[in-house]
Design a protein around this motif. Structure first.
Motif, PDB file in Angstrom:
ATOM      1  N   GLY A   1       0.829  -1.202   0.000  1.00 53.82           N
ATOM      2  CA  GLY A   1       0.000   0.000   0.000  1.00 53.82           C
ATOM      3  C   GLY A   1       0.863   1.251   0.000  1.00 53.82           C
ATOM      4  O   GLY A   1       0.635   2.191  -0.771  1.00 53.82           O
ATOM      5  N   PHE A   2       1.885   1.249   0.830  1.00 56.85           N
ATOM      6  CA  PHE A   2       2.812   2.369   0.903  1.00 56.85           C
ATOM      7  C   PHE A   2       3.595   2.515  -0.399  1.00 56.85           C
ATOM      8  O   PHE A   2       3.808   3.628  -0.891  1.00 56.85           O
ATOM      9  N   ARG A   3       3.995   1.376  -0.961  1.00 62.48           N
ATOM     10  CA  ARG A   3       4.739   1.402  -2.220  1.00 62.48           C
ATOM     11  C   ARG A   3       3.918   2.087  -3.318  1.00 62.48           C
ATOM     12  O   ARG A   3       4.410   2.967  -4.018  1.00 62.48           O
ATOM     13  N   ASP A   4       2.642   1.705  -3.441  1.00 60.66           N
ATOM     14  CA  ASP A   4       1.791   2.306  -4.469  1.00 60.66           C
ATOM     15  C   ASP A   4       1.545   3.786  -4.184  1.00 60.66           C
ATOM     16  O   ASP A   4       1.582   4.620  -5.084  1.00 60.66           O
ATOM     17  N   PHE A   5       1.259   4.086  -2.916  1.00 61.42           N
ATOM     18  CA  PHE A   5       0.922   5.449  -2.510  1.00 61.42           C
ATOM     19  C   PHE A   5       2.070   6.408  -2.802  1.00 61.42           C
ATOM     20  O   PHE A   5       1.851   7.572  -3.135  1.00 61.42           O
ATOM     21  N   THR A   6       3.297   5.916  -2.654  1.00 61.71           N
ATOM     22  CA  THR A   6       4.460   6.806  -2.786  1.00 61.71           C
ATOM     23  C   THR A   6       5.182   6.650  -4.121  1.00 61.71           C
ATOM     24  O   THR A   6       6.216   7.275  -4.322  1.00 61.71           O
ATOM     25  N   ARG A   7       4.631   5.821  -5.028  1.00 60.89           N
ATOM     26  CA  ARG A   7       5.351   5.584  -6.294  1.00 60.89           C
ATOM     27  C   ARG A   7       5.678   6.898  -7.004  1.00 60.89           C
ATOM     28  O   ARG A   7       6.765   7.081  -7.523  1.00 60.89           O
ATOM     29  N   ILE A   8       4.711   7.842  -7.016  1.00 57.89           N
ATOM     30  CA  ILE A   8       4.942   9.092  -7.744  1.00 57.89           C
ATOM     31  C   ILE A   8       6.029   9.960  -7.106  1.00 57.89           C
ATOM     32  O   ILE A   8       6.543  10.863  -7.754  1.00 57.89           O
ATOM     33  N   ALA A   9       6.414   9.652  -5.856  1.00 57.50           N
ATOM     34  CA  ALA A   9       7.531  10.389  -5.246  1.00 57.50           C
ATOM     35  C   ALA A   9       8.875   9.935  -5.814  1.00 57.50           C
ATOM     36  O   ALA A   9       9.911  10.487  -5.464  1.00 57.50           O
ATOM     37  N   SER A  10       8.871   8.932  -6.698  1.00 57.43           N
ATOM     38  CA  SER A  10      10.093   8.561  -7.416  1.00 57.43           C
ATOM     39  C   SER A  10      10.198   9.302  -8.748  1.00 57.43           C
ATOM     40  O   SER A  10      11.125   9.079  -9.520  1.00 57.43           O
ATOM     41  N   SER A  11       9.230  10.179  -9.037  1.00 57.12           N
ATOM     42  CA  SER A  11       9.285  10.955 -10.283  1.00 57.12           C
ATOM     43  C   SER A  11      10.391  12.014 -10.199  1.00 57.12           C
ATOM     44  O   SER A  11      10.874  12.321  -9.117  1.00 57.12           O
TER      45      SER A  11
ATOM     46  N   GLY B   1     -12.407 -15.510  12.127  1.00 59.66           N
ATOM     47  CA  GLY B   1     -12.516 -14.452  11.120  1.00 59.66           C
ATOM     48  C   GLY B   1     -11.797 -14.892   9.861  1.00 59.66           C
ATOM     49  O   GLY B   1     -10.600 -14.644   9.703  1.00 59.66           O
ATOM     50  N   VAL B   2     -12.517 -15.569   8.963  1.00 62.48           N
ATOM     51  CA  VAL B   2     -11.850 -16.163   7.804  1.00 62.48           C
ATOM     52  C   VAL B   2     -11.993 -15.218   6.610  1.00 62.48           C
ATOM     53  O   VAL B   2     -12.823 -15.410   5.725  1.00 62.48           O
ATOM     54  N   GLY B   3     -11.197 -14.148   6.633  1.00 58.42           N
ATOM     55  CA  GLY B   3     -11.196 -13.174   5.543  1.00 58.42           C
ATOM     56  C   GLY B   3      -9.905 -13.297   4.763  1.00 58.42           C
ATOM     57  O   GLY B   3      -9.353 -14.390   4.627  1.00 58.42           O
ATOM     58  N   LEU B   4      -9.418 -12.155   4.251  1.00 61.62           N
ATOM     59  CA  LEU B   4      -8.192 -12.161   3.442  1.00 61.62           C
ATOM     60  C   LEU B   4      -7.005 -12.729   4.214  1.00 61.62           C
ATOM     61  O   LEU B   4      -6.313 -13.629   3.738  1.00 61.62           O
TER      62      LEU B   4
ATOM     63  N   PRO C   1       1.139 -11.537  20.393  1.00 63.90           N
ATOM     64  CA  PRO C   1       0.592 -10.516  19.477  1.00 63.90           C
ATOM     65  C   PRO C   1       1.414 -10.473  18.186  1.00 63.90           C
ATOM     66  O   PRO C   1       2.642 -10.480  18.242  1.00 63.90           O
ATOM     67  N   GLY C   2       0.728 -10.437  17.051  1.00 59.84           N
ATOM     68  CA  GLY C   2       1.448 -10.459  15.774  1.00 59.84           C
ATOM     69  C   GLY C   2       0.790  -9.591  14.715  1.00 59.84           C
ATOM     70  O   GLY C   2      -0.381  -9.221  14.834  1.00 59.84           O
ATOM     71  N   HIS C   3       1.557  -9.259  13.689  1.00 57.29           N
ATOM     72  CA  HIS C   3       1.037  -8.440  12.592  1.00 57.29           C
ATOM     73  C   HIS C   3       1.821  -8.713  11.312  1.00 57.29           C
ATOM     74  O   HIS C   3       2.959  -8.248  11.172  1.00 57.29           O
ATOM     75  N   PRO C   4       1.238  -9.441  10.374  1.00 54.21           N
ATOM     76  CA  PRO C   4       1.901  -9.625   9.076  1.00 54.21           C
ATOM     77  C   PRO C   4       1.767  -8.360   8.231  1.00 54.21           C
ATOM     78  O   PRO C   4       0.668  -7.829   8.072  1.00 54.21           O
ATOM     79  N   ILE C   5       2.897  -7.867   7.716  1.00 56.69           N
ATOM     80  CA  ILE C   5       2.886  -6.633   6.902  1.00 56.69           C
ATOM     81  C   ILE C   5       2.598  -7.045   5.465  1.00 56.69           C
ATOM     82  O   ILE C   5       3.480  -7.094   4.613  1.00 56.69           O
ATOM     83  N   ALA C   6       1.344  -7.349   5.217  1.00 57.13           N
ATOM     84  CA  ALA C   6       0.944  -7.832   3.896  1.00 57.13           C
ATOM     85  C   ALA C   6      -0.543  -7.565   3.768  1.00 57.13           C
ATOM     86  O   ALA C   6      -1.266  -7.545   4.764  1.00 57.13           O
ATOM     87  N   GLY C   7      -0.993  -7.368   2.571  1.00 56.28           N
ATOM     88  CA  GLY C   7      -2.421  -7.130   2.380  1.00 56.28           C
ATOM     89  C   GLY C   7      -2.718  -6.901   0.919  1.00 56.28           C
ATOM     90  O   GLY C   7      -1.846  -6.980   0.063  1.00 56.28           O
ATOM     91  N   LYS C   8      -3.964  -6.659   0.648  1.00 53.45           N
ATOM     92  CA  LYS C   8      -4.458  -6.308  -0.682  1.00 53.45           C
ATOM     93  C   LYS C   8      -5.601  -5.360  -0.421  1.00 53.45           C
ATOM     94  O   LYS C   8      -6.176  -5.358   0.665  1.00 53.45           O
TER      95      LYS C   8
END
Lengths: 298, 298
Positions: free
Chosen positions: A217-227, B9-12, B119-126
């Motif tokens: 999400g951060f990568r996409d959000f900030t992609r234009i800051a590589s312009s 909670g069987v989501g993404l 406590p955990g948090h995977p830095i991944a998503g869509k």
């Protein structure tokens, strides 16, 4: 079909237009003019140009269409240099991301050639720049905004419309100030925010390594800051009045969200997020309908 | 190898973890617990679950590992319901995007099971959500942050580390408050800004059709505004102290950029843009080094 296309500033946009026109047989020859020889030579080696010169008299010789593809701040100098060299029928257009400043420069510098000048802006780009990133399909399915002046001749307008249409773009016309207002909102402000956020976090990053824990999400959000920073500074400064206006609206939005967070007013935050998702999904459908399948991930 | 994994909670995220563990033989069986039957049934039909129940006593029966994959605001209720049902060796973990509020909920609700909570948090998503978007490779090459408590048992921590490592993730440990500060900067603030910008432009759009003239940069910048608004409101509210702090820094950055635009101080704008591009390019290289080739476009 145009005989000679002359491209001034053979970077991503100028190079892509040259490739698109040659590839589709819309011109017989492409000539390049620029300040520095190295990128022109690269463009020649890549087959983007047939000839080039750093001397405008040589580069523009015999040109039926001249495309100014330099940053907004460089337009006035380019117009001044080309004016004595233009043929009586040569049409001039530009691809600048702002139109107000470019039109002012054209009025000041193009003189009797003004009616053959068609201000234009293809809504297409990449964060990579330079002729090495140029792409004959860059304009396929994209919009090109033309902002003709009261003085603009019908014939010049028709030629520039046909060129862009021939490259696969959808051509729309707009008033100069309206263009700059709309682009301040959809392009210049997002660039300012992306650059601003990364600059702000870079200061934190020294102690906290925040970038190491950023995801897609951060990568996409900030992609234009590589312009290209110099290009975007030029655009933001040239359009600063409209940019400040929409930035003011956005700062008001942030004030509201900050107040809601402070007050623990989750409902207000949720309503704003819901309105935004609805509008974003609408935009995604709009874009999906317009783009070629291979560029579809929205 | 774990006998029964129970996913709450069987989501993404919950669905992706179930797929990843089954696919790699890290568990023998997956049981699902949720409030509504429809998504659980979908997960069963997709082969993500072996069994499910909306009754926690049935769903958690025999579970060696329980993963709470519900929005932060729902964690306390989930912990409360599961406490009497946990076996003496059952390990509990979560995947919440904030850790402070989740840890508070665990302290309040898990009682004697607290040492077995990691406590955990995977830095991944869509931006797509729901079990239909789940993906066994979602965590491949991604980071997972664990924020163990002073009470957390070594055995529980080791088990959760091994599970994530087995799914292809890089596991790092961090203090709870530091996690929430870093994620406020790299995830929660970007979401707030993307939602805020689109909400702000949607109001303009009624008269100006601004979205019709937006391009790829805008699409990428606003992609996260297509995320689930209820989930992100929950996250932003749960982490509002850290979010307000970084939002304050960012508003200061915008004040500075606005002042520079107003004063016509292009140098100051250029310096900020250059620092940002440098940091963004550094981030791109960092991420490129960590991600699988197919997810590489930066």
């Amino acid at each position: 079909v145009i005989d000679t296309l002359a491209v001034v500033g053979v970077g991503l946009i100028g190079g892509s237009l040259a490739r698109a026109m040659r590839g589709r047989g819309l011109c017989r020859e492409v000539s390049g003019w620029g300040r520095r020889e190295a990128p022109l030579r690269e463009a020649l080696e890549l087959g983007v140009l047939d000839r080039f010169s750093t001397d405008p008299a040589q580069a523009l010789e015999g040109a039926s269409l001249v495309v100014a593809a330099v940053p907004p701040g460089a337009m006035a100098g380019v117009f001044r240099a080309m004016r004595p060299l233009l043929g009586a029928d040569t049409v001039v257009t530009d691809v600048g991301s702002i139109k107000g400043g470019v039109v002012d420069a054209a009025r000041a510098e193009l003189g009797e050639a003004l009616p053959r000048f068609v201000p234009g802006h293809p809504i297409a780009g990449k964060e990579r720049h330079g002729v090495g990133a140029s792409d004959a399909e860059l304009f396929q399915g994209r919009r090109v905004i033309l902002t003709p002046l009261p003085e603009t001749s019908e014939a010049a307008l028709r030629l520039v419309r046909d060129v862009w249409g021939g490259c696969g773009a959808e051509v729309v016309e707009m008033e100069v100030g309206h263009h700059d207002q709309v682009l301040a909102a959809t392009s210049h402000l997002p660039h300012l925010l992306a650059y601003g956020l990364v600059d702000c976090l870079a200061r934190l990053d020294e102690k906290q390594e925040v970038f190491g824990f950023a995801a897609g999400g951060f990568r996409d959000f900030t992609r234009i800051a590589s312009s290209d920073p110099a290009l975007w500074q030029d655009i933001c400064m040239a359009n600063r009045e409209h940019l400040l206006e929409i930035l003011g609206l956005f700062r008001g939005e942030l004030d509201g969200l900050a107040a809601a967070l402070e007050a623990g007013d989750g409902d207000r935050v949720l309503k704003a997020f819901r309105r935004a998702k609805q509008a974003r999904d609408r935009f995604a459908r709009l874009m999906e309908g317009r783009l070629a399948p291979e560029s579809r991930p929205i």
